[in-house]
Design a protein around this motif. Structure first.
Motif, PDB file in Angstrom:
ATOM      1  N   GLN A 166     -84.910 -27.359  35.263  1.00 20.45           N
ATOM      2  CA  GLN A 166     -84.877 -28.694  35.860  1.00 20.45           C
ATOM      3  C   GLN A 166     -84.173 -28.675  37.215  1.00 20.45           C
ATOM      4  O   GLN A 166     -84.550 -29.415  38.130  1.00 20.45           O
ATOM      5  N   LYS A 167     -83.173 -27.839  37.350  1.00 18.22           N
ATOM      6  CA  LYS A 167     -82.488 -27.722  38.641  1.00 18.22           C
ATOM      7  C   LYS A 167     -83.435 -27.152  39.692  1.00 18.22           C
ATOM      8  O   LYS A 167     -83.456 -27.619  40.842  1.00 18.22           O
ATOM      9  N   TYR A 168     -84.228 -26.147  39.304  1.00 18.51           N
ATOM     10  CA  TYR A 168     -85.188 -25.591  40.247  1.00 18.51           C
ATOM     11  C   TYR A 168     -86.252 -26.627  40.628  1.00 18.51           C
ATOM     12  O   TYR A 168     -86.632 -26.743  41.804  1.00 18.51           O
ATOM     13  N   LEU A 169     -86.729 -27.377  39.650  1.00 21.17           N
ATOM     14  CA  LEU A 169     -87.728 -28.397  39.944  1.00 21.17           C
ATOM     15  C   LEU A 169     -87.169 -29.457  40.888  1.00 21.17           C
ATOM     16  O   LEU A 169     -87.858 -29.912  41.817  1.00 21.17           O
ATOM     17  N   ASN A 188     -77.618 -35.699  40.591  1.00 20.53           N
ATOM     18  CA  ASN A 188     -78.823 -36.148  39.899  1.00 20.53           C
ATOM     19  C   ASN A 188     -78.527 -36.477  38.441  1.00 20.53           C
ATOM     20  O   ASN A 188     -77.915 -35.677  37.714  1.00 20.53           O
ATOM     21  N   LEU A 189     -78.957 -37.642  37.993  1.00 21.59           N
ATOM     22  CA  LEU A 189     -78.654 -38.100  36.630  1.00 21.59           C
ATOM     23  C   LEU A 189     -79.474 -37.353  35.587  1.00 21.59           C
ATOM     24  O   LEU A 189     -78.992 -37.118  34.466  1.00 21.59           O
ATOM     25  N   GLU A 190     -80.705 -36.980  35.910  1.00 19.42           N
ATOM     26  CA  GLU A 190     -81.522 -36.247  34.946  1.00 19.42           C
ATOM     27  C   GLU A 190     -80.924 -34.865  34.662  1.00 19.42           C
ATOM     28  O   GLU A 190     -80.953 -34.397  33.520  1.00 19.42           O
ATOM     29  N   ILE A 191     -80.384 -34.234  35.691  1.00 17.25           N
ATOM     30  CA  ILE A 191     -79.738 -32.933  35.502  1.00 17.25           C
ATOM     31  C   ILE A 191     -78.525 -33.073  34.589  1.00 17.25           C
ATOM     32  O   ILE A 191     -78.281 -32.245  33.706  1.00 17.25           O
ATOM     33  N   LYS A 192     -77.772 -34.136  34.789  1.00 20.09           N
ATOM     34  CA  LYS A 192     -76.610 -34.374  33.927  1.00 20.09           C
ATOM     35  C   LYS A 192     -77.048 -34.552  32.476  1.00 20.09           C
ATOM     36  O   LYS A 192     -76.368 -34.095  31.542  1.00 20.09           O
ATOM     37  N   ASP A 193     -78.188 -35.236  32.264  1.00 16.40           N
ATOM     38  CA  ASP A 193     -78.664 -35.440  30.896  1.00 16.40           C
ATOM     39  C   ASP A 193     -79.003 -34.108  30.240  1.00 16.40           C
ATOM     40  O   ASP A 193     -78.682 -33.882  29.071  1.00 16.40           O
ATOM     41  N   PHE A 194     -79.644 -33.202  30.979  1.00 13.77           N
ATOM     42  CA  PHE A 194     -79.958 -31.879  30.425  1.00 13.77           C
ATOM     43  C   PHE A 194     -78.683 -31.084  30.160  1.00 13.77           C
ATOM     44  O   PHE A 194     -78.621 -30.300  29.203  1.00 13.77           O
ATOM     45  N   GLU A 195     -77.679 -31.265  30.989  1.00 14.92           N
ATOM     46  CA  GLU A 195     -76.404 -30.589  30.738  1.00 14.92           C
ATOM     47  C   GLU A 195     -75.755 -31.111  29.464  1.00 14.92           C
ATOM     48  O   GLU A 195     -75.153 -30.343  28.700  1.00 14.92           O
ATOM     49  N   TYR A 196     -75.879 -32.415  29.232  1.00 19.04           N
ATOM     50  CA  TYR A 196     -75.338 -32.979  27.985  1.00 19.04           C
ATOM     51  C   TYR A 196     -76.088 -32.410  26.771  1.00 19.04           C
ATOM     52  O   TYR A 196     -75.479 -32.147  25.722  1.00 19.04           O
ATOM     53  N   ILE A 197     -77.394 -32.240  26.911  1.00 23.02           N
ATOM     54  CA  ILE A 197     -78.176 -31.650  25.817  1.00 23.02           C
ATOM     55  C   ILE A 197     -77.688 -30.232  25.536  1.00 23.02           C
ATOM     56  O   ILE A 197     -77.526 -29.836  24.370  1.00 23.02           O
TER      57      ILE A 197
END
Length: 448
Positions: free
Chosen positions: A132-135, A38-47
Motif C-alpha cells: 500500500q505504501k508503494y501504491l 495518509n490515513l489508509e496507510i495508518k489503517d493497514f499498520e493497525y491491521i
C-alpha cells in the motif's frame, strides 16, 4: 536607528527565503509526507499490529491455564448440608475457594500449527502494508508529474502569448506608419486573446493538479504551494535502452510485496489444513486443583460452629489427573473441516497464480509501452525541431510582410502542438521508466 532597520529587513528577507524554500516540494518530500500522513496507510499498520498480537497470543496459548474462584452461598428452607449431606431446614451459609490449573499435553499439534499460521498471516499483513505504501507513492508520483506537466505547459503558453503580443505590437506600429490595414490589427488581437485564453486554461489545470497532489499527500491547503523545478541538466537520453519482460518479472517476483504477501497467505492456508486435521486426533490434557471451604453447619462436639480459620485449614482438598478425549463421531464435522481448509488452500494458491499472471501482464504492457514511447519521443524531438524552424521562418517572413497572419498562426499552432506533444510523451516516458525501475528492484523512494 538605520542600523536596526537594516537588521530587521535582513532578518525578514531570510525568513521569507526560508518560507519560499519550504514551499517548494521535491518528489521525495511529497512521497515522504504522504506516507507519514495518509490515513489508509495508518489503517493497514493497525491491521499489522493486530495480527502481530494474534501471533504473540498464539505463542502464549502454550502456557498452562490457571483460574481462581470463590463463592458465597446462603441456603433457605429445605436443603442439603454441603459438609454432611444431611437434609436440613434451617438457614445457613457456606463459603468456598478453589484454584484450578490445566495444560494441554497433546492436541494433534494444533497449537504449534496455529502459531505458524498466525506468523504467516502477520508476515503477509506487513507485506500488504508495504504494498500500500508503494501504491500511494506511485499515486503521488503521477500527481507530481501532472503538476510538472501543466507547469511546463504554462511556460509554453506564456511563450506563445509573448510571441502574439510582440506581433500585435508590430502590427500596431505598422498601421501607425501606414504599412498595414486596420483589419490586420483585429486579426492579431484575436490571436493574442486566444493565446491568453489558453494560458488561463493552463493555469486553471495547474491549480487543479496541485490540489489533486495535495489531496494525495493528505496535505492541508497551503498558499504558494509549488514543486521543485526540473533540473536543467536532466536529460532523457538514458531512457533509450533495451528491456525484456522475463528478466524484469524475475526480479519483481523476488521482492514484490504483493507477491510475498500472497506467498505467506498460501503458507498460512497450508498450515490451516494441519490445524483442521488436529480435530481428528485424540487430545490429552493434565489438570490439577486445590480448594477449601467454610460451612456454617460444621460444628464441634459441643455444637459450636468451627472457626473460619480452622475450617479453611481442615477442609482443604487437592486433586491431579489426566484427561483423554477421543473423537468418535461428531456428524463428520472434523472431516468436513479438513475438506473446507483444503479448498481454501487451493483457492489461495490459485489467487497467487492470478496475481503472478497480473504482475507479468502489467510488466509486459509497460515494456511494450516503453518501446512505443521511446519511438514517439525520438520522433517528437525531430518534429519539434522541424516545427520550431518552420515557425521561426514564418515569423521572419511575417515581419517582412511576405506571409499573412493566418499563415503565421498556422505555423505557430503546429509548433505549439509539437511542444505539447513532446512534453507529454517525455513525461509519460519518465513515469514509465520509473515504474519499470520499481519492478526491477531499483529503490525509488525510501519506503520501509
Amino acid at each position: 536607528m538605520a542600523l536596526k532597520l537594516m537588521t530587521f529587513l535582513l532578518l525578514l528577507s531570510i525568513i521569507n527565503f526560508k518560507l519560499q524554500a519550504q514551499a517548494s516540494w521535491t518528489l521525495e518530500e511529497c512521497v515522504a509526507y504522504a506516507l507519514e500522513n495518509n490515513l489508509e496507510i495508518k489503517d493497514f499498520e493497525y491491521i499489522s499490529q493486530a495480527e502481530n498480537e494474534n501471533y504473540r497470543q498464539s505463542i502464549r496459548n502454550l502456557l498452562p491455564r490457571l483460574d481462581a474462584s470463590t463463592g458465597y452461598t446462603i441456603n433457605y428452607g429445605r436443603s442439603t448440608d454441603p459438609f454432611t449431606n444431611d437434609v436440613v431446614t434451617n438457614e445457613f451459609f457456606s463459603n468456598g475457594y478453589s484454584l484450578n490449573s490445566s495444560i494441554d499435553l497433546f492436541q494433534g499439534f494444533l497449537k504449534m500449527n496455529a502459531i505458524k499460521t498466525s506468523r504467516f498471516i502477520y508476515e503477509a499483513s506487513l507485506q500488504e502494508s508495504l504494498q500500500q505504501k508503494y501504491l500511494l507513492a506511485f499515486r503521488v508520483m503521477r500527481a507530481f508529474y501532472d503538476v510538472r506537466y501543466f507547469e511546463e505547459l504554462m511556460v509554453v503558453s506564456k511563450g506563445q502569448v509573448g510571441v502574439s503580443q510582440a506581433n500585435y505590437d508590430l502590427v500596431k506600429r505598422q498601421i501607425e506608419l501606414g504599412l498595414k490595414a486596420g483589419a490586420d490589427l483585429y486579426e492579431s488581437e484575436s490571436l493574442l486573446l486566444s493565446d491568453k485564453l489558453v494560458l488561463t486554461q493552463s493555469q486553471n489545470k495547474l491549480e487543479l493538479a496541485k490540489l489533486q497532489l495535495m489531496q494525495a499527500m493528505n496535505l492541508e491547503e497551503r498558499e504558494n504551494f509549488s514543486i521543485a523545478k526540473k533540473s536543467e541538466n536532466q536529460d532523457l537520453d538514458w531512457v533509450f535502452h533495451t528491456i525484456h519482460t522475463d528478466s524484469i518479472y524475475r526480479q519483481a517476483e523476488s521482492f514484490l510485496p504483493m507477491l510475498k504477501a500472497q506467498g505467506y497467505r498460501v503458507d498460512a492456508a497450508r498450515k490451516q489444513v494441519a490445524v483442521s486435521r488436529s480435530a481428528l486426533y485424540p487430545s490429552l490434557s493434565m489438570y490439577a486443583n486445590i480448594g477449601t471451604g467454610y460451612f456454617q453447619t460444621t460444628r464441634d462436639s459441643m455444637g459450636n460452629t468451627i472457626e473460619f480459620r480452622n475450617q479453611i485449614r481442615d477442609n482443604t482438598y487437592r486433586s491431579i489427573g489426566l484427561s483423554l478425549n477421543i473423537p468418535i463421531s461428531r456428524g463428520w464435522a472434523g472431516r468436513s473441516g479438513v475438506k473446507q481448509s483444503k479448498i481454501a488452500l487451493r483457492r489461495t494458491e490459485n489467487n497467487f497464480k492470478i496475481q503472478k499472471q497480473q504482475v507479468y501482464n502489467d510488466i509486459q504492457e509497460l515494456v511494450v509501452e516503453n518501446r512505443a514511447l521511446q519511438k514517439e519521443y525520438a520522433q517528437s524531438l525531430q518534429k519539434l525541431k522541424a516545427q520550431e524552424l518552420a515557425f521561426l521562418i514564418a515569423q521572419r517572413k511575417y515581419e517582412k510582410g511576405l506571409v499573412s497572419i493566418l499563415e503565421l498562426t498556422s505555423a505557430k499552432n503546429l509548433f505549439t502542438a509539437a511542444q505539447n506533444e513532446n512534453l507529454e510523451v517525455g513525461l509519460s516516458l519518465e513515469v514509465n521508466n520509473s515504474t519499470i525501475d520499481f519492478y526491477r528492484g531499483v529503490s525509488l523512494f525510501n519506503i520501509q
